[in-house]
Design a protein around this motif. Sequence first.
Motif, mmCIF file in Angstrom:
data_model
loop_
_atom_site.group_PDB
_atom_site.id
_atom_site.type_symbol
_atom_site.label_atom_id
_atom_site.label_comp_id
_atom_site.label_asym_id
_atom_site.label_seq_id
_atom_site.Cartn_x
_atom_site.Cartn_y
_atom_site.Cartn_z
ATOM 1 N N ILE A 143 -119.782 -0.890 -85.677
ATOM 2 C CA ILE A 143 -119.762 -1.016 -84.213
ATOM 3 C C ILE A 143 -119.267 0.283 -83.576
ATOM 4 N N ILE A 144 -118.245 0.896 -84.166
ATOM 5 C CA ILE A 144 -117.706 2.155 -83.629
ATOM 6 C C ILE A 144 -118.770 3.248 -83.660
ATOM 7 N N MET A 145 -119.480 3.368 -84.765
ATOM 8 C CA MET A 145 -120.522 4.388 -84.867
ATOM 9 C C MET A 145 -121.657 4.119 -83.883
ATOM 10 N N THR A 146 -121.977 2.851 -83.667
ATOM 11 C CA THR A 146 -123.008 2.512 -82.682
ATOM 12 C C THR A 146 -122.565 2.914 -81.284
ATOM 13 N N ALA A 147 -121.301 2.681 -80.957
ATOM 14 C CA ALA A 147 -120.774 3.079 -79.648
ATOM 15 C C ALA A 147 -120.806 4.593 -79.483
ATOM 16 N N ILE A 148 -120.516 5.325 -80.556
ATOM 17 C CA ILE A 148 -120.554 6.788 -80.486
ATOM 18 C C ILE A 148 -121.984 7.273 -80.240
ATOM 19 N N VAL A 149 -122.943 6.666 -80.916
ATOM 20 C CA VAL A 149 -124.344 7.046 -80.712
ATOM 21 C C VAL A 149 -124.765 6.788 -79.264
ATOM 22 N N VAL A 150 -124.416 5.621 -78.730
ATOM 23 C CA VAL A 150 -124.770 5.286 -77.342
ATOM 24 C C VAL A 150 -124.118 6.264 -76.378
ATOM 25 N N SER A 151 -122.860 6.614 -76.641
ATOM 26 C CA SER A 151 -122.145 7.510 -75.730
ATOM 27 C C SER A 151 -122.681 8.936 -75.778
ATOM 28 N N THR A 152 -123.340 9.292 -76.883
ATOM 29 C CA THR A 152 -123.881 10.645 -77.034
ATOM 30 C C THR A 152 -125.219 10.825 -76.316
ATOM 31 N N GLN A 154 -105.625 2.504 -65.754
ATOM 32 C CA GLN A 154 -104.717 1.526 -66.348
ATOM 33 C C GLN A 154 -105.298 0.125 -66.492
ATOM 34 N N THR A 155 -106.512 -0.113 -66.041
ATOM 35 C CA THR A 155 -107.120 -1.432 -66.173
ATOM 36 C C THR A 155 -108.460 -1.313 -66.898
ATOM 37 N N PRO A 156 -108.868 -2.371 -67.635
ATOM 38 C CA PRO A 156 -110.114 -2.295 -68.421
ATOM 39 C C PRO A 156 -111.361 -2.044 -67.581
ATOM 40 N N ASP A 157 -111.392 -2.496 -66.328
ATOM 41 C CA ASP A 157 -112.594 -2.325 -65.513
ATOM 42 C C ASP A 157 -112.829 -0.871 -65.104
ATOM 43 N N LYS A 158 -111.817 -0.010 -65.231
ATOM 44 C CA LYS A 158 -111.954 1.407 -64.905
ATOM 45 C C LYS A 158 -112.137 2.276 -66.159
ATOM 46 N N ARG A 159 -112.171 1.656 -67.302
ATOM 47 C CA ARG A 159 -112.197 2.384 -68.574
ATOM 48 C C ARG A 159 -113.491 3.185 -68.724
ATOM 49 N N THR A 160 -113.374 4.422 -69.225
ATOM 50 C CA THR A 160 -114.539 5.262 -69.511
ATOM 51 C C THR A 160 -114.951 5.085 -70.968
ATOM 52 N N ILE A 161 -116.092 5.649 -71.331
ATOM 53 C CA ILE A 161 -116.625 5.430 -72.679
ATOM 54 C C ILE A 161 -115.731 6.029 -73.778
ATOM 55 N N PRO A 162 -115.090 7.215 -73.600
ATOM 56 C CA PRO A 162 -114.177 7.680 -74.661
ATOM 57 C C PRO A 162 -112.986 6.740 -74.863
ATOM 58 N N LEU A 163 -112.476 6.153 -73.782
ATOM 59 C CA LEU A 163 -111.364 5.206 -73.910
ATOM 60 C C LEU A 163 -111.823 3.941 -74.612
ATOM 61 N N LEU A 164 -113.034 3.503 -74.309
ATOM 62 C CA LEU A 164 -113.559 2.305 -74.961
ATOM 63 C C LEU A 164 -113.694 2.523 -76.468
#
Length: 274
Positions: A242-251, A218-228
């Motif tokens: 930016i969204i596609m870059t985040a997806i690449v990093v998360s993969t 429930q708080t941003p500091d605990k957020r995981t990469i799919p939630l981000l």
Amino acid sequence: MKSLKRTPIYLFLTLAAGVSIFPFLWILSSATNKSIDVSSGRLLPGSNLLNNFRNLTEQVELGQAMWNSAKISVTTTLLALLIASLAGYGFEIYRSKAKDIVFNILLLSMMIPFAAIMVPLFQMFAGISGFAPAIGINTIASVILPTFTTAFLIFYFRQSSKMFPKDMLEAGRMDGLSEWGLFFRIYVPTMKTSYAAGAIITFMSSWNNYLWPLVVLQTPDKRTIPLLISNLGSSYSPDYGIIMTAIVVSTLPTALVFFLMQKHFVAGMVGSVK
């Protein structure tokens, strides 16, 4: 002549491979373009990757989200492999009149969708928060505990254990090994391909888990990469670059885990013992 007969098969497989890999290539290309280029359907790579990555790190706590996902995924994978392999080993190796009944009940639990138990599960953790806040709502433990093993993984290890040479256990008992010694010193090293396949499946599932972390964190500091990534896409005017870059990093972590263990993956999935 044989090569000519196989040409349609090769063409079909090439087409299927192209269709399968196209989304990944499109994501990689989109991560190098501006948002307007992605929206317009540009397929060619651009030169905006570094700018997208810099904007991403400025807008969100990417490192914290990656660290949270890594802690959850690694811990879940280690616990899942230990518990599921112990259970699968026990179901297959030891004799009991009730074990098949228990195993069938376990398999029936696979028919229950997670959405059906999500609300009572949340209520349970909300109640735990009152006297054990370390494992209550909005903690890493609350994400790990309901998902650290699954009926499928136990079933997988039981099926893999059917290929395990039982004579090795009898030889170990004759040498004076305890039951725990048989498991950790004979079973675990022999079943390394099964563990590798189980690790890949569990890590990817945990890393990409979205629904339960969304409910319990429930708080941003605990957020995981799919939630981000989900939050990036929920704004009024999302920046698709930016969204596609985040997806690449998360993969990248899941791709790394798969490529490191891929030589054991196929052998493990068919139940081979090496």
